[in-house]
Design an enzyme around this catalytic site. Structure first.
Site, PDB file in Angstrom:
ATOM      1  CD1 TRP A  59      -1.348   2.482   2.209  1.00 58.51           C
ATOM      2  CD2 TRP A  59      -2.926   1.934   0.540  1.00 58.51           C
ATOM      3  NE1 TRP A  59      -1.952   3.442   2.280  1.00 58.51           N
ATOM      4  CE2 TRP A  59      -2.978   3.026   1.279  1.00 58.51           C
ATOM      5  CE3 TRP A  59      -3.696   1.114  -0.107  1.00 58.51           C
ATOM      6  CZ2 TRP A  59      -4.293   3.851   0.783  1.00 58.51           C
ATOM      7  CZ3 TRP A  59      -4.857   1.925  -0.541  1.00 58.51           C
ATOM      8  CH2 TRP A  59      -4.981   2.955  -0.150  1.00 58.51           C
ATOM      9  CG  MET A  60       2.455   5.153  -2.410  1.00 60.92           C
ATOM     10  SD  MET A  60       3.517   5.440  -3.366  1.00 60.92           S
ATOM     11  CE  MET A  60       2.222   5.546  -4.929  1.00 60.92           C
ATOM     12  CG  ASN A  61      -1.848   7.054   2.078  1.00 63.53           C
ATOM     13  OD1 ASN A  61      -1.495   6.068   2.557  1.00 63.53           O
ATOM     14  ND2 ASN A  61      -2.100   8.032   2.724  1.00 63.53           N
ATOM     15  CG  ASP A  62      -1.125  11.431   1.779  1.00 64.58           C
ATOM     16  OD1 ASP A  62      -1.946  10.771   1.255  1.00 64.58           O
ATOM     17  OD2 ASP A  62      -1.248  11.908   2.608  1.00 64.58           O
ATOM     18  CD  GLN A  99       1.727   8.822   5.378  1.00 62.05           C
ATOM     19  OE1 GLN A  99       0.736   8.350   5.973  1.00 62.05           O
ATOM     20  NE2 GLN A  99       3.024   9.161   5.580  1.00 62.05           N
ATOM     21  CD1 TRP A 114      -3.625   4.427   4.907  1.00 65.24           C
ATOM     22  CD2 TRP A 114      -3.989   3.758   6.706  1.00 65.24           C
ATOM     23  NE1 TRP A 114      -3.101   5.429   6.030  1.00 65.24           N
ATOM     24  CE2 TRP A 114      -3.655   5.123   7.334  1.00 65.24           C
ATOM     25  CE3 TRP A 114      -4.727   3.050   7.855  1.00 65.24           C
ATOM     26  CZ2 TRP A 114      -3.571   5.576   8.458  1.00 65.24           C
ATOM     27  CZ3 TRP A 114      -4.670   3.445   9.326  1.00 65.24           C
ATOM     28  CH2 TRP A 114      -3.977   4.817   9.468  1.00 65.24           C
ATOM     29  CG  PHE A 121      -0.308  10.030   9.855  1.00 66.90           C
ATOM     30  CD1 PHE A 121      -0.555   8.772   9.718  1.00 66.90           C
ATOM     31  CD2 PHE A 121      -1.732  10.652   9.971  1.00 66.90           C
ATOM     32  CE1 PHE A 121      -1.486   7.767  10.122  1.00 66.90           C
ATOM     33  CE2 PHE A 121      -2.995   9.762  10.103  1.00 66.90           C
ATOM     34  CZ  PHE A 121      -2.633   8.296  10.302  1.00 66.90           C
ATOM     35  CB  SER A 122       1.392  13.431   4.920  1.00 65.60           C
ATOM     36  OG  SER A 122       1.056  12.282   4.091  1.00 65.60           O
ATOM     37  CD  GLU A 127      -6.917  14.259   4.852  1.00 63.49           C
ATOM     38  OE1 GLU A 127      -6.866  13.455   5.985  1.00 63.49           O
ATOM     39  OE2 GLU A 127      -6.862  13.606   3.830  1.00 63.49           O
TER      40      GLU A 127
HETATM   41  C1  FRU Z   1      -4.072  12.209   3.047  1.00 57.76           C
HETATM   42  C2  FRU Z   1      -3.858  11.676   4.781  1.00 57.76           C
HETATM   43  C3  FRU Z   1      -3.180  12.506   5.488  1.00 57.76           C
HETATM   44  C4  FRU Z   1      -2.453  11.724   6.607  1.00 57.76           C
HETATM   45  C5  FRU Z   1      -2.021  10.456   5.882  1.00 57.76           C
HETATM   46  C6  FRU Z   1      -2.276   9.256   6.432  1.00 57.76           C
HETATM   47  O1  FRU Z   1      -4.367  11.248   2.264  1.00 57.76           O
HETATM   48  O2  FRU Z   1      -5.030  11.327   5.280  1.00 57.76           O
HETATM   49  O3  FRU Z   1      -3.795  13.580   6.054  1.00 57.76           O
HETATM   50  O4  FRU Z   1      -1.258  12.364   7.252  1.00 57.76           O
HETATM   51  O5  FRU Z   1      -3.199  10.598   4.623  1.00 57.76           O
HETATM   52  O6  FRU Z   1      -1.748   8.082   5.672  1.00 57.76           O
END
Ligand code: FRU
Length: 507
Positions: free
Chosen positions: A49-52, A68, A76, A108-109, A234
């Site tokens: 998994w990857m996000n920001d 992330q 997540w 977190f980010s 965010e």
């Molecule tokens: C945005 C967010 C940030 C948070 C991170 C958690 O996508 O919700 O606000 O730091 O992802 O993974």
């Protein structure tokens, strides 16, 4: 556009004298990065998994992309900072995980700076510290129903971002009793000779400054009554841009989830002023960075060469990010985009120009306008298309394969640009993915506008009017789209230029 890419690439490299050979980061004949839907010219993690995007910084001739990351699953979970580096923003090398969760929480980010003057004392004489500023998310506190579970911490690296030490007196910013309190962006503010930190707190942004990256003074808030508030704010970013006429403005980027114009997550921006203490704007309307559904949490590089402002976003949407039909990994980043500020009689707006290193541009073919009216077969599955269009003419642009089709249309009579991915491929994985068309208002003007379209294995990015209207959308076609049809009297260029884009992962 091609000229731009070429120019940009040379600008990018000129100051550093030479271009290093681009080593393909995946072993020859490896099956990695070959899975169904695997992006071939976008960054995605090797697995899971990857996000920001986080900690975007250019240092020692390399662009760092932290992100992330949850290394144990494709959904997540406990957040780490994954890491990749690039010489050219196109070819990426995966690096070991940079930051792991600890007793203060998940990571977190956040952002990264290089403390060249060793203001923090965390560096060595011969090696300035790269300092990461991030949010700690304390799950235990959250479970206990406490509101103060997010704080800001720092970590530092003395080997160009490869290994990291957490600062031993974290957190550096305590939680003042605000439930959502996160995503610090830090940058050096030359005029006040201070580090500035901006973070978001639910429905507003908060600005701090510091002389040493450790002791932070709270200055001001922005946004309680400004902008879109359909969800939590965010991932803020704050930076100056100068128009062609020489006017400098400050841009504040704020992502919001939910509450985007097409549902779910999206990113808005404000054009205003910043005096080192306070951000102000007289902007009344909401400005969206991207009109598609899949560009979220985008922030810009610190310290990029030539003062360029380069943005990268997470190419997904919290509405369905954890359900997309990829098997071994989830999510990709958008193409990096260089941002410029323009002024029009209706006000300021941002334009985005995608950055692609020219060596991945493969075989090129030119199609006549009359050919594409009937539909043409495309010689490759990942490509770029370029043409000039009169936006005051009705246009229907379609990419398809025998079973799926993705449609982008422009209707000057209704003043709409419309993305339709309802038949773009399997969409049943989430009822939120494509329940309806995406309709965007625009002002039809009779003049040539440059259109550039980038199609990868599971995304289509459309830049209309030299990046004024941008649509970033994921798609999951049964087979790569291999047919193009454009029904329009508005195509002004004699030819539609098709260029294959080669894989950044494989020979
Ligand atoms: C945005 C967010 C940030 C948070 C991170 C958690 O996508 O919700 O606000 O730091 O992802 O993974």
């Amino acid at each position: 556009m091609r000229l731009f890419f070429g120019l940009f690439a040379s600008l990018l490299f000129l100051p550093f004298g030479c271009i290093e050979p681009l080593i393909k980061p995946v072993e020859k004949n490896s099956t990695e990065y070959s899975e169904r839907y695997r992006p071939q010219f976008h960054f995605s993690p090797k697995s899971n998994w990857m996000n920001d995007p986080n900690g975007l910084i250019f240092e020692n001739d390399r662009y760092h992309l932290f992100y992330q990351f949850y290394p144990d699953s494709t959904v997540w979970g406990p957040m780490h900072w994954g890491h990749a580096t690039s010489k050219d923003l196109t070819h990426w090398t995966n690096q070991p995980i940079a930051l792991y969760p600890d007793s203060l929480g998940y990571i977190f980010s956040g952002s990264a700076v290089v403390d060249y003057k060793n203001s923090s004392g965390l560096g060595r004489e011969d090696q300035p510290a790269m300092v990461a500023i991030f949010t700690y998310h304390n799950m235990e506190y959250e479970r206990l129903g406490r509101e103060d579970y997010q704080t800001q911490g720092i970590a530092y690296s003395l080997d160009h971002g490869m290994t990291w030490e957490k600062y031993n007196r974290n957190p550096v910013i305590q939680n003042p009793g605000i439930k959502d309190f996160r995503d610090p962006k830090v940058f050096w503010h030359e005029a006040s000779q201070k580090w500035i930190l901006i973070l978001v707190a639910g429905d507003h942004a908060r600005i701090y400054n510091s002389t040493n990256l450790i002791d932070w003074t709270f200055l001001n808030v922005f946004g309680h009554n400004e902008g879109a508030h359909g969800g939590v704010w965010e991932c803020p970013d704050l930076f100056p841009l100068t128009t062609d006429q020489g006017e400098q403005k400050w841009i504040l980027i704020v992502s919001v989830n939910p509450g985007g114009p097409q549902g779910g997550s999206a990113t808005q921006y404000f054009v205003g002023d910043f005096d080192g203490q306070k951000f102000t704007t007289d902007q009344k309307e909401i400005k969206w960075l991207d009109f598609g559904r899949d560009n979220y949490a985008g922030v810009t590089y610190n310290d990029s060469p030539g003062g360029k402002r380069i943005l990268m976003g997470w190419m997904s949407n919290w509405d369905y990010a954890q359900e997309t039909p990829t098997i071994s990994w989830r999510s990709a980043m958008t193409l990096p985009r260089s941002l410029e500020l323009k002024e029009h009689k209706s006000g300021f707006y941002l334009v985005q120009n995608p950055i692609i290193e020219p060596s991945i541009i493969g075989k090129t073919e030119e199609f006549d306008v009359s050919q594409v009216k009937d539909g043409v077969l495309l010689p490759a599955g990942q490509f770029q298309l370029e043409f000039d269009l009169d936006l005051s003419k009705k246009t229907v642009f379609e990419l398809s394969n025998p079973v799926d089709r993705f449609v982008f249309s422009i209707n000057p009579e209704s003043g709409h640009m419309i993305i339709d991915r309802r038949d773009s491929g399997p969409i049943e994985f989430s009822e939120k993915f494509a329940p309806e068309q995406q309709i965007i208002n625009y002002t039809p003007e009779a003049r040539p506008a440059k259109v550039a379209i980038f199609c990868d294995a599971s995304s289509i990015e459309i830049f209309v009017d030299s990046g004024r209207y941008v649509f970033t959308n994921q798609v999951f076609p049964e087979q790569p789209y291999n047919r193009l049809q454009i029904l329009s009297d508005g195509v002004i260029s004699k030819k539609i230029i098709f260029s294959e884009l080669k894989s950044i992962w494989h020979e």
